[in-house]
Scaffold this motif. Sequence first.
Motif, PDB file in Angstrom:
ATOM      1  N   ARG A 134      -1.795   3.781  -2.371  1.00  0.00           N
ATOM      2  CA  ARG A 134      -1.263   2.785  -3.297  1.00  0.00           C
ATOM      3  C   ARG A 134       0.221   3.040  -3.561  1.00  0.00           C
ATOM      4  NH1 ARG A 134      -5.263   3.364  -7.217  1.00  0.00           N
ATOM      5  NH2 ARG A 134      -6.717   2.074  -6.030  1.00  0.00           N
TER       6      ARG A 134
ATOM      7  N   ILE B  35      -1.816  -5.098  -4.615  1.00  0.00           N
ATOM      8  CA  ILE B  35      -2.137  -3.850  -3.921  1.00  0.00           C
ATOM      9  C   ILE B  35      -2.566  -2.777  -4.907  1.00  0.00           C
ATOM     10  CG2 ILE B  35      -1.167  -1.985  -2.503  1.00  0.00           C
ATOM     11  CD1 ILE B  35       0.152  -4.004  -0.825  1.00  0.00           C
ATOM     12  N   GLU B  36      -1.818  -2.644  -5.993  1.00  0.00           N
ATOM     13  CA  GLU B  36      -2.113  -1.606  -6.994  1.00  0.00           C
ATOM     14  C   GLU B  36      -3.527  -1.778  -7.577  1.00  0.00           C
ATOM     15  OE1 GLU B  36       0.032   0.898  -8.135  1.00  0.00           O
ATOM     16  OE2 GLU B  36      -1.437   1.609  -9.593  1.00  0.00           O
TER      17      GLU B  36
ATOM     18  N   ASN C 211       2.326   1.601  -1.189  1.00  0.00           N
ATOM     19  CA  ASN C 211       2.098   0.154  -1.063  1.00  0.00           C
ATOM     20  C   ASN C 211       1.323  -0.210   0.199  1.00  0.00           C
ATOM     21  OD1 ASN C 211       3.380  -0.562  -3.461  1.00  0.00           O
ATOM     22  ND2 ASN C 211       5.393  -0.577  -2.472  1.00  0.00           N
ATOM     23  N   ILE C 212       0.381   0.652   0.566  1.00  0.00           N
ATOM     24  CA  ILE C 212      -0.454   0.349   1.739  1.00  0.00           C
ATOM     25  C   ILE C 212      -1.745  -0.307   1.262  1.00  0.00           C
ATOM     26  CG2 ILE C 212      -1.736   1.343   3.671  1.00  0.00           C
ATOM     27  CD1 ILE C 212       0.386   3.592   3.673  1.00  0.00           C
TER      28      ILE C 212
ATOM     29  N   SER D 101      -6.945   7.035  -2.286  1.00  0.00           N
ATOM     30  CA  SER D 101      -6.631   5.658  -2.654  1.00  0.00           C
ATOM     31  C   SER D 101      -5.316   5.598  -3.431  1.00  0.00           C
ATOM     32  CB  SER D 101      -7.786   5.091  -3.482  1.00  0.00           C
ATOM     33  OG  SER D 101      -7.566   3.738  -3.755  1.00  0.00           O
ATOM     34  N   ASP D 102      -5.143   6.526  -4.364  1.00  0.00           N
ATOM     35  CA  ASP D 102      -3.890   6.572  -5.140  1.00  0.00           C
ATOM     36  C   ASP D 102      -2.695   6.833  -4.234  1.00  0.00           C
ATOM     37  OD1 ASP D 102      -5.020   5.973  -7.516  1.00  0.00           O
ATOM     38  OD2 ASP D 102      -5.030   8.024  -8.308  1.00  0.00           O
TER      39      ASP D 102
ATOM     40  N   ASN E  26       2.919  -6.008  -4.727  1.00  0.00           N
ATOM     41  CA  ASN E  26       2.667  -4.566  -4.748  1.00  0.00           C
ATOM     42  C   ASN E  26       2.138  -4.115  -6.103  1.00  0.00           C
ATOM     43  OD1 ASN E  26       3.534  -4.318  -2.116  1.00  0.00           O
ATOM     44  ND2 ASN E  26       5.612  -3.726  -2.674  1.00  0.00           N
TER      45      ASN E  26
ATOM     46  N   ARG F 138      -4.328   4.824 -18.537  1.00  0.00           N
ATOM     47  CA  ARG F 138      -3.066   5.043 -17.823  1.00  0.00           C
ATOM     48  C   ARG F 138      -1.888   4.311 -18.474  1.00  0.00           C
ATOM     49  NH1 ARG F 138      -3.883   5.016 -11.253  1.00  0.00           N
ATOM     50  NH2 ARG F 138      -5.851   6.157 -11.168  1.00  0.00           N
TER      51      ARG F 138
END
Lengths: 727, 727
Positions: free
Chosen positions: B632, A155-156, B635-636, B628-629, A151, A350
């Motif tokens: 995220r 994914i991130e 966790n998709i 998108s965020d 994750n 970030r």
Amino acid sequence: MRSLFGVLPNIQLICRRFTVKEKFSRKRQVLLSLRIKNMQNPSFEEVLVPLRKLAKEQGNTVQKLKDTNAPAAEIQKAIQALKLTKESIAEKEQEFASNIIKVDRFKMEDLLKRRFFYDQSFAIYGGVTGLYDYGPVGCAMKANLLQIWRNHFIIEENMLEVDCSMLTPEQVLMASGHVDRFCDYMVKDVINGECFRADHLIKAHVEKVLNSKKSLETCQELTDILARLDGFSGEDIADVIKKFQIKSPTTGNNLSEPVPFNLMFGIQIGPTGLSRGFLRPETAQGIFVNFKRLLQFNQGKLPFAAAQIGNSFRNEISPRQGLIRVREFTMAEIEHFVDPSEKTHPKFHRVANERMVFFSACNQVDGEPPSCLTIGEAVCDKLVANETLGYYIARVYQFLLKVGVDPNKLRFRQHLSNEMAHYATDCWDAECYTTHGWIECVGIADRSCYDLTQHSKATGVRLVAEKRLPEPRQVEMVRCVPDKRSIWLKFKADGANIIKTLENLDKEACLHLQKQFESTGQAIVDLGDKCFKLESNICKIEKYMKAEHVEEIVPSVVEPSFGIGRVLYAIFEHSFRVRDNDEQRTVHIFQIFHFQYFSVPAIMAPYKCCILPLSANVKFDPLVEHLSDALRIKNISHKVDDSSGSIGRRYARTDEIAIPFAITVDFDSLLEPHTATLRERDTMHQVRVPLSELPTLVEDLSSGKVVWSDVMKIYPIFEQQEATVKK
Amino acid sequence: MRSLFGVLPNIQLICRRFTVKEKFSRKRQVLLSLRIKNMQNPSFEEVLVPLRKLAKEQGNTVQKLKDTNAPAAEIQKAIQALKLTKESIAEKEQEFASNIIKVDRFKMEDLLKRRFFYDQSFAIYGGVTGLYDYGPVGCAMKANLLQIWRNHFIIEENMLEVDCSMLTPEQVLMASGHVDRFCDYMVKDVINGECFRADHLIKAHVEKVLNSKKSLETCQELTDILARLDGFSGEDIADVIKKFQIKSPTTGNNLSEPVPFNLMFGIQIGPTGLSRGFLRPETAQGIFVNFKRLLQFNQGKLPFAAAQIGNSFRNEISPRQGLIRVREFTMAEIEHFVDPSEKTHPKFHRVANERMVFFSACNQVDGEPPSCLTIGEAVCDKLVANETLGYYIARVYQFLLKVGVDPNKLRFRQHLSNEMAHYATDCWDAECYTTHGWIECVGIADRSCYDLTQHSKATGVRLVAEKRLPEPRQVEMVRCVPDKRSIWLKFKADGANIIKTLENLDKEACLHLQKQFESTGQAIVDLGDKCFKLESNICKIEKYMKAEHVEEIVPSVVEPSFGIGRVLYAIFEHSFRVRDNDEQRTVHIFQIFHFQYFSVPAIMAPYKCCILPLSANVKFDPLVEHLSDALRIKNISHKVDDSSGSIGRRYARTDEIAIPFAITVDFDSLLEPHTATLRERDTMHQVRVPLSELPTLVEDLSSGKVVWSDVMKIYPIFEQQEATVKK
């Protein structure tokens, strides 16, 4: 020859360097001080830094006095002063150390074994060193660690995950350099043939000698050997063994000359015995050999990152230290491919304010302590080579904290220049402090374009990306324009071949042809089986300009590489707690419990909760079953402990395997509306919660959506069982 | 010698049997009919069963006529009738087959390769047969498959998951029988040394001969060879090769005698070369050798199940058929330990009504079609040996449906008695129908207590569980009570030893001693280096009763064993679709798209959705980034496709990699409240959804909480873009 999760080192060094920085044994103060110096608690540093500065100045004074042949008494006095300062440093350090190093490793390892977190593989067959099996608790924690990793990174960051073969043909590892250079030096007992890793023997011997209080000079020589050991050649090792007359530690017999031992497990692929291969020593190569497909999957665009989780194998000469040096281990590696001229990162802002401890190469060489900086400052100061590398350092930091590494026992140590690969530009290890010293858990390296270039050379396949130029570039081209009619007339049947050859000449060949014509008026064209002599008028060499819109580049690679077993081990040590036993013991005076637990974050916990019926009363069964089903539907891993032990004993058992929440179904639970108590592992506080709300509450607590302190505010605190209904 | 996911076979059979039931080639009708007979669509069976019955009767008639030496003309007539019936069966079968087998494997494999679902490992080095790398799409699907497996089995059933070493010492695999018996027969080209798997060669040859239309007798002989091939000994194989003069298929050279080739990869553990081992050929052994620890973890109670996911290795002689026969593969195995006398299952009632297709051993032998039953009926009829086995068959069925296996291409085939291990009581394979025929994807076997017994024998460690007796059992015990005083007096210094020896005699030894006293009045006691003659009055042999509360039992093991790559391959084939191109082609008349997709369930999809900005307009960027965020954080896994292709081309690309949902940000999205279209892959229907609701909606759709038909009811259907704001 390669740091565990880092890069292949300088080609001149033949043997693998130390992967774990374990140069400093606990027992000896000189060494202890070296280690403690690297602890980064700022309040300790406030005290220690001036003392160290003083010692350094006093050291210089002693040296100067000696150099100038000052009177012996004066030198002696200066040495005495230096000694006093050093002693007070050592004292302070030990004082601080006792505040930090609280882990009783033997107690912890006993618990890990007793509750089968992990244990030696094939133990009923006597076991095999360097191989471990994870039991239910360890396995669940490992699976959680990997899921969080997926994750957090894949994914991130939209990474491309791959899953490649472990069996690897020889040519691949020849190209990567592993066949020639992935070695440790080994010495053998000349009588019984027992094998030892040479650097480990030297280290143990040097530490023993240091402990026996030799002169300052000898100490300095020995400390110097320790520091340079990682880079020792076979000859260096042989010299040290000879000089100090090092023998086999088990028999006292003489030792053989050191020989390099390749750490890869060899295998034969297929039945013929002709196809040699190895078990992969790292997962990275699987990504490199798939570069073309991955680039294509990413529609040809840079940068992109690929990731892989999987097992690797190293045939260690003498594995030890439990999960830290093993023969089979799980790695999680990322290869971030980036244009070498653009090592910025769009999401760097970030993370720019993440503050962590950096132990730079300079500080290591100068004996300075590590410094605490934001990653933004570190990149700005050029301490960390570029934004991409910096971004990953910060993301690794965030990940380690998320899974339960103690930030006070975490630092980023830069590789020394002699420790780094000749092609690497910068390399940092995330090191965790444990009772084995600082251990490398993650390596974050800028591998430059080394691997892709090597595989390109070995296969002839161009592993490059196309980069669109900001504006088209005019490039001078040269071509050969044959006079077809003359050629046909002169060479007849061979004409077609000659024309084709001339038209296909590249720039260099055209210029060479022109030179021949200019100097001799003639040139020879080689068509393989025939050669032809051409006159200069048979063709024209033309120059022209062409607009190029793209250029080919070999991407640079930034590689964060995780040793999963090591991270897990660090989490175990950093979260191991022994309860002040007064709290519970008063209640259960006649029973001896193990008041030990692992204070891991709920997302890492092997089971998210335990359901405990207060007693074996059958009335509790429907409620327990109902709760268990409700948790199961939510895919929340849990245990039911309906064994006969007292509730206190069962809480202790639950704590031991790091279960963060315990639900107790008691006599009050039988009353409507049904409720149960929810207990938190670390604080041991309990609240009373409606049964219907428990599954969602446990889910939210497990995922970190809700924290315990909020729960304490919402639900009534439970002090003792209130019901009068017994039986 | 061992079915891929099943049990070690009968000890008399030396070589591994066919793991994939591929006896029946598509090309030949006789063989095709055999295969189609096993399709289980009930409406087909309604037509076929009476025809087959008729053919069988006609066959009997022919045989009877021959046996009774009936006139040739009559026999000929009967044969003619039989032929006609068989032809009509074949016709019907082919008709049905064309309804079912629609998968164009070459198209599918092209897509799998082009979009890097998986591909041959080390391709830039020429590749290695039998090794595959999963790319981003395949890897994500594999990870989903394993996660669903974990939830479905480990969490749902509270199993104990372990993670054991792949490197395995020789003794362990010696005890399990793999060192001696995990072999395939191999023949070599006598000139160039090329190796072939003998049974594959025979099969290919037999099919070729069958295709050349030999006499009925020859056909019967050949079909018989095919059927018995799995159980052939080396001699049988040699005989067939000799009889049919089988040569190397590549050179036509003669072949060597068949030799057994062990399929395990050998390795050396450690530097000395003295510690031999293998890469594990299955994950099961890791669980068996940890039985004691796992039982202890389960507080000594039976039944319990342990599970393991991990890679295994088999050095196939000539791997082929893509993911189906490979050298390195992921398995997921469960070992359910149960009291052999109590093979019930407490949760059996929950699955008893699951209806599936069983192809029993009897039906296979009798040439009958498979039957469709509930698992409750199958266990009740004793078709499936016991409830525990039945429970797992049903759970495997549920799992396979959940991950996207087509229930119409799934059957459970029972092992024939000669195919099953001598110790196994029952064994069923979950087989999926693919273009390679029926392939074994999961084996569900009752291994009895074989493995624990073997490891007990090899190590001397008792691998048993204690079973509480319903009530204490009185057992007669015997002990020897020495007359200490007499012994001391007589034997002085040796007295202590003699007394100790006598007191520790077990029941058998006591009775033996008593017998000696009774027959001769004397007995000899052996103390190792000394012997003593004792008179009968020196001790008393006493009998007494003792209450035993527990008995020791060796648990029986039920093992579901999954070949993850094979399940994945079956899912690919069962979900591969080619769109009737009219639907889309009319819209994008000038572009040729690949209208192919995988209709996998959303939980299996590699990415849950794709975000597509309608064009490269920068106004879309903030919305895309925001979406998108938001995904995220949940966790998709998702993709953003902002490449320049038309939206139709990009939908096609999205469909190809099985992404179930596509979110398109268009000009209407810019208006407040922001909305976007959500498109479903299989129906291609679109709805318009508020941007803020999309992340949760995609999450619910991905986990199966919400289905698409509901979405169509809630949100307005989107037909075309309505906005007038262009640019």
